[in-house]
Design an enzyme around this catalytic site. Structure first.
Site, mmCIF file in Angstrom:
data_model
loop_
_atom_site.group_PDB
_atom_site.id
_atom_site.type_symbol
_atom_site.label_atom_id
_atom_site.label_comp_id
_atom_site.label_asym_id
_atom_site.label_seq_id
_atom_site.Cartn_x
_atom_site.Cartn_y
_atom_site.Cartn_z
ATOM 1 N N ALA A 143 47.805 47.218 44.078
ATOM 2 C CA ALA A 143 48.180 47.173 45.497
ATOM 3 C C ALA A 143 48.949 45.890 45.777
ATOM 4 O O ALA A 143 48.772 44.885 45.084
ATOM 5 C CB ALA A 143 46.919 47.228 46.349
ATOM 6 N N GLY A 162 45.011 48.676 41.423
ATOM 7 C CA GLY A 162 45.443 49.990 41.889
ATOM 8 C C GLY A 162 46.357 50.681 40.886
ATOM 9 O O GLY A 162 46.393 51.919 40.832
ATOM 10 N N GLU A 199 44.115 52.336 38.628
ATOM 11 C CA GLU A 199 43.456 53.443 39.343
ATOM 12 C C GLU A 199 44.373 54.661 39.425
ATOM 13 O O GLU A 199 43.916 55.805 39.300
ATOM 14 C CB GLU A 199 43.015 52.978 40.739
ATOM 15 N N GLU A 217 40.581 43.098 40.693
ATOM 16 C CA GLU A 217 40.353 42.916 42.134
ATOM 17 C C GLU A 217 39.305 41.846 42.413
ATOM 18 O O GLU A 217 39.414 41.098 43.383
ATOM 19 C CB GLU A 217 39.925 44.246 42.777
HETATM 20 C C1 3H9 Z 1 44.356 46.241 44.292
HETATM 21 O O1 3H9 Z 1 45.017 46.816 43.490
HETATM 22 C C2 3H9 Z 1 43.406 46.932 45.233
HETATM 23 C C3 3H9 Z 1 43.135 48.351 44.896
HETATM 24 O O2 3H9 Z 1 42.083 48.460 43.977
HETATM 25 C C4 3H9 Z 1 42.631 49.124 46.042
HETATM 26 C C5 3H9 Z 1 43.354 49.192 47.294
HETATM 27 C C6 3H9 Z 1 42.718 50.077 48.316
HETATM 28 N N1 3H9 Z 1 50.963 42.175 44.851
HETATM 29 O O3 3H9 Z 1 51.920 36.208 38.327
HETATM 30 P P1 3H9 Z 1 53.386 36.266 38.237
HETATM 31 C C7 3H9 Z 1 53.892 38.729 42.434
HETATM 32 S S1 3H9 Z 1 44.452 44.563 44.476
HETATM 33 C C8 3H9 Z 1 51.965 41.431 45.329
HETATM 34 O O4 3H9 Z 1 54.158 35.050 38.535
HETATM 35 P P2 3H9 Z 1 53.131 36.904 35.453
HETATM 36 C C9 3H9 Z 1 53.527 37.267 42.253
HETATM 37 O O5 3H9 Z 1 53.091 36.696 43.455
HETATM 38 C C10 3H9 Z 1 45.657 44.043 43.280
HETATM 39 N N2 3H9 Z 1 52.634 40.527 44.563
HETATM 40 O O6 3H9 Z 1 53.902 36.842 36.838
HETATM 41 C C11 3H9 Z 1 54.854 36.697 41.788
HETATM 42 O O7 3H9 Z 1 55.651 36.530 42.929
HETATM 43 P P3 3H9 Z 1 56.634 35.272 43.093
HETATM 44 C C12 3H9 Z 1 45.045 43.935 41.936
HETATM 45 C C13 3H9 Z 1 52.267 40.401 43.291
HETATM 46 O O8 3H9 Z 1 54.043 37.615 34.544
HETATM 47 C C14 3H9 Z 1 55.441 37.826 40.954
HETATM 48 O O9 3H9 Z 1 54.765 39.001 41.361
HETATM 49 N N3 3H9 Z 1 46.018 43.374 41.021
HETATM 50 C C15 3H9 Z 1 51.225 41.161 42.745
HETATM 51 O O10 3H9 Z 1 52.609 35.571 35.080
HETATM 52 C C16 3H9 Z 1 55.250 37.653 39.470
HETATM 53 O O11 3H9 Z 1 53.860 37.428 39.214
HETATM 54 C C17 3H9 Z 1 46.006 42.080 40.672
HETATM 55 O O12 3H9 Z 1 45.163 41.315 41.069
HETATM 56 C C18 3H9 Z 1 50.570 42.094 43.583
HETATM 57 N N4 3H9 Z 1 49.583 42.876 43.126
HETATM 58 O O13 3H9 Z 1 51.854 37.803 35.733
HETATM 59 C C19 3H9 Z 1 47.113 41.657 39.745
HETATM 60 N N5 3H9 Z 1 51.072 40.800 41.435
HETATM 61 O O14 3H9 Z 1 57.638 35.440 41.999
HETATM 62 C C20 3H9 Z 1 47.705 40.359 40.195
HETATM 63 C C21 3H9 Z 1 52.001 39.866 41.195
HETATM 64 O O15 3H9 Z 1 57.194 35.424 44.462
HETATM 65 N N6 3H9 Z 1 48.847 39.955 39.414
HETATM 66 N N7 3H9 Z 1 52.731 39.630 42.306
HETATM 67 O O16 3H9 Z 1 55.779 34.054 42.928
HETATM 68 C C22 3H9 Z 1 48.733 39.352 38.211
HETATM 69 O O17 3H9 Z 1 47.669 39.188 37.656
HETATM 70 C C23 3H9 Z 1 49.988 38.821 37.602
HETATM 71 O O18 3H9 Z 1 50.916 38.636 38.624
HETATM 72 C C24 3H9 Z 1 50.606 39.706 36.504
HETATM 73 C C25 3H9 Z 1 51.990 39.125 36.100
HETATM 74 C C26 3H9 Z 1 49.690 39.729 35.295
HETATM 75 C C27 3H9 Z 1 50.829 41.090 37.015
#
Ligand code: 3H9
Length: 725
Positions: free
Chosen positions: A60, A100, A103, A123
């Site tokens: 998400a 998500g 999911e 999450e």
């Molecule tokens: C969810 O899914 C809830 C659901 O279960 C249910 C809902 C009802 N959203 O980290 P990076 C951005 S909750 C928005 O630098 P990497 C991040 O801010 C979600 N933005 O790269 C950055 O922006 P900027 C559960 C996001 O290669 C850019 O993407 N998911 C999101 O080192 C690059 O990210 C998580 O918790 C997002 N979901 O790592 C995953 N994710 O360039 C969270 C990233 O402007 N994300 N951005 O600074 C991560 O763990 C890492 O970002 C990931 C990439 C491993 C994906």
């Protein structure tokens, strides 16, 4: 968005929302439209879902959780829609399938992953739980123990492990999309019932109740005041006790509880703050957007004490060829042995073991006492004793020996970078890299630029932090930089509270209840009381250079507590000597117990100085310690030492054990409300006028005067008003 394309029999839905294909409202809408289109088209026999640019989806859109039109809510029904499709749906997982994103994949009937893909339900790390039915589907697919582990820790697992767990049906080494289309074609017409996870029972354990009870104890212990892990547990427990639809209802209730908790906001703030600090800038206009790092093909570490050993270990782990230097053979051999022990331990934790790290190869890791071996290195990290004269001598030598472009880093926790740089011919190449102990474990790297440090040097140090898998935070040069400078008033208040009547264990308890892993006294004992003692002697605050006749409890007209000095004079250096603010089972022991000697000592001390003991409540302990630390933070921001409150928060979360679910000290101040922080500081400052740390900073006062703006606007008031502060 999600793009829809139709092959001969398989419709392809591609999630597209760069950079990580987060599931925004628009993406979810397009996904739903694509599914409906595929369903309505009789020539489509199967569907494949994948992500743009080699990434499935990171889940998400986290930014959406703070907006009134939350993006996440629609996700659960869409996952159900995928699962209920009468045409087989295959997920082609490349890069990441997180939260998500995973999911969505769990709603698909088949999952195929690239072998470099990572999957997880992280999450919990942003204060939530998988709220799109993931807590109900995952245990049905991989069993309760593995699902519980993934959901309550949030860890990402590699595709190979996912295959072993049964999370994916197949892993491939090359084109995942083609493989997924092949699979989709193969399964056309096969019954889908057995592939719908919501219809499967949760695999039984012979001792489910006992297993869950034990798991809950572990989850609570690791949660350390954080709500999400326990609620994640409850959602999985619901899957074991209720039918799918009821479990989903429970998951939604628990998700709402977390969503509206302050902890989720704090953790999501921390997530973005960590990313924001990568975009560094200095007051002189240098910034990440214009500065390019120089390559580091070979590095050197000088000094193999505790810090140097940890630094060598992380450089080896980052696969950077390295020369490790000590002043003489005796120290070199001692250091080499200790480094080898650390590296063996690290290798054991890694897949591939010692071979992966290759630290027995002298071309990768060389030990020497000869400075000449540093001629061809691109970067040196000096990690000797915290002594200015010694550091200057080394930097003078380095400036003569190293090639002109080599980056010269000093690992110091407080010393003046400009003074160290003045000993070289290349001050633009000199930079502070403050590692935290143990350096191969702690994530923080404070990067300190001096007056002459070049933007390239800063960019290279930031690049190094990334290579070492650390969080680099760029800050300006002042005594103690950001982290330790904010720590001084905090520790000072803790000691003053003892003088006034409290006990180390009472102060520690309050701060540990707040969420710190260890309170200030346990922390001082762990770090070694002699470290601060040496620094205070160097500053002339205690020891032989203190002018005769200086009042015992005053320095430069300000309140001073000699208590830590008196403990050191007794040889009580903390854990290492078995005695400090606490007593330990032996020298080097780790179990702190209150020491009756200390109580007696404190009471004599108070008598000697005519201090009247009073009862100090928990609120005063917490406020004096935290608000003085926060107050220093405002002064740091006003001076331009850090470019935003996020920097201070990232430093505190990653280097000082600040509880992440409270978002960092400056975020915490914003949640308490700046008017309240100011009012309390004013109250304590009136009671202790000789303590500058309690005197409210001009910037804090300014922010209150302009109406307590949200944290992200603070710095704009500084630039507008700095001349008037
Ligand atoms: C969810 O899914 C809830 C659901 O279960 C249910 C809902 C009802 N959203 O980290 P990076 C951005 S909750 C928005 O630098 P990497 C991040 O801010 C979600 N933005 O790269 C950055 O922006 P900027 C559960 C996001 O290669 C850019 O993407 N998911 C999101 O080192 C690059 O990210 C998580 O918790 C997002 N979901 O790592 C995953 N994710 O360039 C969270 C990233 O402007 N994300 N951005 O600074 C991560 O763990 C890492 O970002 C990931 C990439 C491993 C994906």
């Amino acid at each position: 968005m999600a793009q829809y394309a139709r092959g001969s029999t398989v419709a392809v839905i591609r999630l597209c929302n760069p950079p990580v294909n987060a599931l925004s409202r628009a993406v979810l809408q397009a996904l739903e439209d694509g599914l409906k289109k595929a369903d309505a088209d009789p020539s489509v026999k199967a569907v494949m879902i994948c992500g743009e640019n080699g990434k499935f989806s990171a889940g998400a859109d986290i930014r959406g959780f703070s907006s009134p039109e939350r993006s996440g809510g629609a996700l659960g029904p869409i996952v159900s829609l995928i699962e209920s499709s009468e045409k087989p749906v295959v997920a082609a997982i490349e890069g990441v399938a997180l939260g998500g994103g995973l999911e969505v994949a769990l709603g698909c009937h088949y999952r195929i992953a690239h072998m470099k893909a990572r999957m997880g339900l992280p999450e919990v790390t942003i204060g939530l739980l998988p709220g799109a039915e993931g807590t109900q589907r995952l245990p049905r697919l991989i069993g309760v123990p593995a699902a519980l582990e993934m959901i309550t820790t949030g860890k990402h697992i590699p595709a190979t492990e996912a295959l072993k767990l049964g999370l994916v049906d197949e892993i491939v080494e090359e084109n995942t999309i083609e493989a997924a289309i092949r699979l989709a074609n193969k399964v056309i017409g096969q019954p889908l019932g057995p592939r719908r996870l919501s219809l499967k029972p949760v695999p039984k354990l012979p001792n489910m109740e006992a297993f869950l009870d034990k798991a809950l104890v572990k989850v609570k212990k690791q949660a350390w005041g954080c709500l999400a892990p326990e609620l994640c547990f409850q959602a999985v427990r619901a899957a074991t006790e209720r039918p799918f639809a009821e479990g989903v209802r429970r998951e939604r209730e628990l998700f709402q509880v977390l969503l509206s908790s302050g902890q989720a906001q704090a953790l999501q703030y921390a997530f973005f703050a960590e990313r924001a600090v990568r975009r560094w800038a200095t007051p002189s206009g240098a910034s990440w957007s214009s500065a390019a790092p120089q390559p580091v093909r070979k590095a050197a570490v000088i000094g193999l004490g505790t810090m140097g050993r940890g630094i060598v270990t992380c450089l080896v782990k980052a696969n950077i060829p390295l020369v490790a230097l000590e002043q003489d053979l005796e120290n070199l051999n001692k250091g080499r042995k200790a480094v080898m022990v650390l590296l063996e331990r690290e290798a054991m934790k890694m897949e591939g073991g010692a071979q992966t790290l290759d630290f027995h190869n002298p071309a990768r890791l060389q030990f020497t006492v000869d400075f000449d071996q540093l001629r061809d290195v691109d970067l040196v990290i000096e990690a000797v004793f915290e002594n200015m004269a010694l550091k200057k001598e080394i930097f003078h030598k380095l400036s003569k020996i190293c090639k002109p472009g080599a980056l010269l880093c000093t690992n110091t926790s407080a010393l003046n970078i400009d003074e160290i740089a003045s000993a070289t011919n290349h001050p633009q190449q000199v930079i502070g890299t403050h590692f935290f102990s143990p350096a191969h474990v702690m994530r923080l790297l404070e990067i300190i630029y001096g007056r002459h440090t070049s933007p390239t040097a800063i960019a290279t140090a930031m690049q190094l932090a990334k290579a070492l898998k650390k969080v680099g935070v760029v800050v300006g040069n002042c005594f103690g930089f950001v982290g330790n400078r904010m720590m001084f008033p905090y520790i000072q208040q803790a000691v003053f509270l003892l003088e006034e009547g409290s006990r180390p264990e009472a102060v520690d308890q309050v701060l540990e209840d707040f969420g710190f892993k260890i309170g200030p006294f346990r922390m001082s004992d762990l770090a070694g009381l002699d470290v601060g003692w040496r620094s205070r002697k160097d500053q002339g605050l205690t020891g032989p250079s203190l002018p005769a006749g200086t009042p015992a409890r005053q320095r430069h007209g300000q309140r001073y507590s000699p208590l830590p000095d008196l403990l050191c004079e007794q040889g009580r250096f903390g854990q290492k000597t078995g005695r400090g603010w606490y007593q330990y089972e032996k020298a080097g022991g780790r179990t702190a117990t209150p020491d009756p000697w200390l109580l007696n000592f404190l009471s004599q001390y108070r008598d000697t100085h005519g201090i009247k003991t009073r009862f100090i409540d928990q609120e005063e302990i917490l406020e004096r310690c935290l608000f003085s630390l926060i107050n220093e933070g405002f002064a740091i921001l006003a001076e331009g030492i850090a470019s935003g409150p996020e920097h201070l928060d990232v430093i505190y979360i990653n280097g000082y054990g600040w509880p992440k679910h409270r978002g960092g000290p400056m975020f915490y101040a914003s949640t308490v409300g700046l008017p309240r922080v100011l009012a309390k500081l004013q109250k304590y400052s009136e009671a202790h006028p000789d303590v500058p740390g309690l005197r409210p900073s001009a910037f804090l006062k300014k922010l209150v005067a302009v109406g307590n703006p949200p944290l992200k606007e603070w710095m704009s008031y500084l630039s507008q008003q700095s001349s008037k502060l």
